[in-house]
Design an enzyme around this catalytic site. Structure first.
Site, PDB file in Angstrom:
ATOM      1  N   GLU A 272      43.075  35.785 -53.993  1.00 20.65           N
ATOM      2  CA  GLU A 272      44.204  35.065 -53.563  1.00 20.65           C
ATOM      3  C   GLU A 272      44.481  33.653 -53.904  1.00 20.65           C
ATOM      4  O   GLU A 272      45.258  32.979 -53.201  1.00 20.65           O
ATOM      5  CB  GLU A 272      44.300  35.486 -51.997  1.00 20.65           C
ATOM      6  CG  GLU A 272      42.957  34.396 -51.147  1.00 20.65           C
ATOM      7  CD  GLU A 272      41.615  34.907 -50.786  1.00 20.65           C
ATOM      8  OE1 GLU A 272      41.441  35.788 -51.731  1.00 20.65           O
ATOM      9  OE2 GLU A 272      41.075  34.517 -50.046  1.00 20.65           O
ATOM     10  N   ASN A 273      44.248  33.263 -54.944  1.00 18.62           N
ATOM     11  CA  ASN A 273      44.375  31.810 -55.363  1.00 18.62           C
ATOM     12  C   ASN A 273      45.858  31.414 -55.016  1.00 18.62           C
ATOM     13  O   ASN A 273      46.790  32.037 -55.411  1.00 18.62           O
ATOM     14  CB  ASN A 273      44.224  31.443 -57.091  1.00 18.62           C
ATOM     15  CG  ASN A 273      43.049  32.383 -57.589  1.00 18.62           C
ATOM     16  OD1 ASN A 273      41.891  32.142 -56.981  1.00 18.62           O
ATOM     17  ND2 ASN A 273      43.231  33.338 -58.209  1.00 18.62           N
ATOM     18  N   GLU A 306      46.390  40.320 -50.436  1.00 23.31           N
ATOM     19  CA  GLU A 306      46.030  38.969 -51.160  1.00 23.31           C
ATOM     20  C   GLU A 306      47.330  38.197 -50.771  1.00 23.31           C
ATOM     21  O   GLU A 306      47.298  36.850 -50.591  1.00 23.31           O
ATOM     22  CB  GLU A 306      46.180  39.313 -52.793  1.00 23.31           C
ATOM     23  CG  GLU A 306      45.029  40.004 -53.161  1.00 23.31           C
ATOM     24  CD  GLU A 306      43.650  39.839 -52.640  1.00 23.31           C
ATOM     25  OE1 GLU A 306      43.208  38.498 -52.183  1.00 23.31           O
ATOM     26  OE2 GLU A 306      42.774  40.468 -52.768  1.00 23.31           O
TER      27      GLU A 306
HETATM   28 ZN   LIG Z   1      40.443  39.086 -48.877  1.00 23.18          ZN
END
Ligand SMILES: [Zn+2]
Length: 750
Positions: A272-273, A306
């Site tokens: 999830e940047n 995400e």
């Molecule tokens: Zn996660």
């Protein structure tokens, strides 16, 4: 091998960081074997830290240090000390902010751990959670150090035409020797585990999303050129997730741009940047002929997961890695709710409980058992577990059950309001839920610190004179670590009572509002609940919706299970009754096989199935699960000594008997659900395919020409993978002589 003894890190030893990094300026000169990183860190002492001394220790692994300076003054090696893991500057300013500039090199090609900056085919990309950033440059690599990042990427125009990092692109230009550069700025302070960069030859699929406040967000999915025709579903899923989070949690996206990159080499599902998610291709790419319905559902779930992290993980992040379940438990719960809303709440719940009971329960019963918030770790990468994720989500779900949907939303609103831009703990999450609902959840907190699956033993007695039902619940949590005393937990147990006609009885219980269904709050080791004015001995429907992650000990007769399968209004318990009834019957048959007895199909299951097949079902995915026999692995888990062959034989006998007796039902259901819906991936189209294919599964047990032809026709005319693979499975598991040709065709096709 490392020569240092691995160090155990304890939650109780947590200290606030000695220094804070206000902002980071990063420059990358990209090269697959020698990438040059120039980093400029604006630091200051943390006023909340009471440490003494004026040294600064930065984490760094597998880096080659080239230059180091403080406020522009170069340091020689008398000013610092370097080990395999730490770079210590002996003396830094204590009374004013200061700038540390570092130049180092890294080798992405040699990075086969895929942590930090690494190469995936011709692409360079990063993975920093949990502790990968220290393999890019020296840093305070801990989640409670939050900084704003400005990142400039410089690379060859042919090798790396696309240069991506977090935030918004703010400048770009050309350089000599066929090179170019792009500068990205992320205005939101974040821990370095959310940093990302991607460089490579990528194609971009674009769309846009208008937020509830009217902002237009550019949506981009980056893939290799041969995959551009497989991104449509991922894009639609992203838009669905963005809308859902606004409606359900009031959460709007913050940056101007949201990017997803699909990468072939990736350790996890996806990451999830901030503003730049990096995904395993498996969770992005889908086309009707290449992906099954299950793949489509997984893609939508992972894209959503995400995306949801942008608030639960990124805007509000974890103070330390012991709090991993803070972001993962809550985000898994959110993606479960989302998938349920998109597909079927009942089916999603059943699938999640299956995963929990088969795999997380096993983890929690073995030597790897740990609480959802562990007390200690040696290697944090080993704690991305089913316990932290799945049991963590169950704990959040119990809060949702205890506080109900409105109370939970009040709690989550307060949590975001209190902690936006902060690194916090699981305790902060529970505190926000308490404060918003004026409720004391201190006993509930034991779920965060105790491991093991709690067991509830249930006994009941009906008093015909006083028209009372007494239900006694005894809880115990076995632990692998017997030295620790386990506290009784606060367990929400959702319950309904059924009369002999199958209708729900009104529940009168002291301290609870009168209703047809209530959630018992179990808090004691042993606790008795007395239901008043119960006019007949009822059938208990317990732990509805699987309201707590526990094991229930409550003996049930086959008749009782068949009754619940027919009448229970709770879809989870109805399915559970079907599974338990079929299991009991199959395991009895296993016993008969082992003793050389003649096999006979009990009429109870036939009549229960006939009843189900005669009803009209709107949720066809759920109906398909109801008439699916328990898996062999589930049956095996009920035996002390697993007899695989007898299990298979007994289960096949049941399948065949059901097919023989209910043939016309299966045939007409198959016909009614065989309209061509390929290209449609909504819940209704998926439900029709599931139902059709389970009918085919039963019918193919008949081993006759009519069903052989049915499977062959479905195989050759299928235009989606779900139908094709279901037909092929029916063929290869039969005695149909055409199976060889079909297998060969499938092989040639792909
Ligand atoms: Zn996660």
């Amino acid at each position: 091998m490392r020569d240092a003894t691995p160090q155990t890190i304890y939650l109780k030893d947590y200290n606030v960081p000695e220094y804070l990094i206000e902002s980071v300026d990063l420059n990358f000169i990209l090269d697959e074997q020698c990438t040059r990183v120039v980093s400029r860190l604006c630091l200051q002492r943390n006023p909340d830290s009471d440490h003494s001394g004026d040294a600064l220790s930065l984490m760094g692994e597998e880096l080659t240090l080239v230059n180091l300076s403080i406020d522009g003054n170069a340091l020689d090696d008398t000013h610092y000390k370097q080990t395999d893991e730490v770079l210590t500057l002996h003396s830094v300013p204590q009374d004013k902010p200061f700038v540390v500039s570092i130049e180092n090199t890294i080798n992405p090609q040699a990075n086969t751990a895929f942590e930090g900056l690494y190469q995936s085919s011709t692409m360079l990309c990063t993975q920093c959670e949990a502790e990968g950033f220290r393999k890019i440059t020296y840093f305070l690599d801990r989640p409670d150090v939050m900084s704003t990042f400005k990142t400039t990427l410089i690379g060859d125009k042919d090798k790396y035409p696309v240069l991506l990092s977090n935030g918004n692109p703010v400048a770009k230009g050309e350089l000599a020797h066929n090179r170019h550069w792009v500068t990205w700025e992320d205005p939101f302070a974040k821990p370095c585990y959310l940093f990302a960069l991607v460089a490579g030859k990528l194609e971009c699929i674009e769309d846009s999303f208008t937020t509830q406040s009217g902002r237009s967000i550019a949506l981009q999915i980056f893939v290799e050129s041969h995959d551009t025709d497989k991104c449509e579903h991922a894009m639609q899923s992203l838009k669905n997730a963005m809308r859902w989070d606004e409606e359900k949690y009031g959460r709007e996206y913050d940056l101007d741009q949201y990017m997803i990159v699909a990468v072939g080499h990736f350790n996890m599902g996806a990451m999830e940047n901030k503003g730049l998610n990096i995904f395993n291709t498996k969770f992005v790419l889908a086309r009707p002929d290449t992906a099954t319905d299950v793949d489509y559902e997984h893609i939508e779930g992972v894209i959503a997961h995400e995306y949801f992290h942008n608030w639960t993980g990124n805007r509000v992040t974890c103070r330390d890695w012991f709090q991993l379940s803070l972001k993962e438990g809550f985000t898994v719960f959110r993606d479960q709710q989302f998938t349920g809303d998109q597909t079927s709440q009942a089916v999603k719940r059943i699938e999640d409980v299956n995963l929990l009971r088969t795999r997380q329960f096993a983890e929690d019963a073995g030597p790897l058992s740990h609480p959802i918030r562990p007390d200690s770790y040696i290697e944090i990468n080993n704690f991305y577990t089913l316990t932290v994720y799945e049991k963590g989500a169950e704990v959040v779900r119990m809060l949702h059950t205890l506080l109900d949907a409105d109370g939970f939303r009040k709690g989550s609103d307060l949590y975001f309001q209190r902690h936006d831009g902060q690194a916090v703990t699981c305790d902060d999450f529970v505190s926000a839920m308490e404060a918003a609902n004026n409720r004391d959840l201190s006993q509930f907190r034991h779920w965060y610190s105790q491991s093991g699956t709690p067991r509830l033993s249930i006994s009941q007695s009906y008093d015909v004179e006083n028209l009372q039902l007494q239900l006694t619940i005894q809880q115990s949590t076995p632990g692998t670590d017997k030295r620790k005393i386990k506290n009784p937990l606060l367990i929400p147990v959702k319950i309904g009572l059924l009369g002999s006609d199958g209708a729900p009885l009104t529940l009168n219980l002291n301290g609870y509002p009168q209703a047809k269904e209530i959630t018992l709050t179990v808090t004691e080791q042993t606790q008795t609940f007395t239901f008043e004015q119960i006019s007949e001995q009822p059938i208990v429907s317990l732990l509805r919706g699987y309201s707590a992650p526990v094991i229930i000990d409550m003996p049930r007769s086959e008749e009782e299970l068949a009754f619940l399968l027919t009448h229970d209004s709770d879809p989870f318990n109805r399915w559970e009754a079907a599974q338990l009834l079929a299991s009991k019957i199959i395991l009895d048959l296993v016993h008969a096989i082992q003793n050389g007895h003649h096999l006979e199909m009990p009429p109870l299951l036939i009549s229960a199935f006939t009843n189900l097949l005669q009803q009209q079902w709107t949720d066809k995915s759920y109906f398909s699960l109801l008439i699916k026999l328990p898996d062999e692995s589930f049956l095996a888990s009920q035996m002390d000594i697993v007899d695989a062959e007898s299990i298979h034989q007994a289960r096949e006998f049941v399948r065949q008997s059901l097919a023989e007796q209910l043939q016309t039902h299966f045939q007409s259901l198959y016909a009614a659900n065989s309209a061509d819906l390929s290209g449609h991936f909504d819940a209704s189209a998926i439900g029709s395919r599931r139902l059709k294919n389970i009918c085919l599964y039963y019918l193919s047990a008949l081993e006759n020409d009519a069903t052989y032809q049915l499977a062959e026709a479905q195989f050759s005319h299928a235009s989606n993978m779900t139908d094709q693979i279901a037909a092929l499975a029916a063929l290869v598991n039969s005695r149909n002589p055409a199976k060889q040709t079909c297998l060969e065709n499938f092989y040639q096709q792909w």
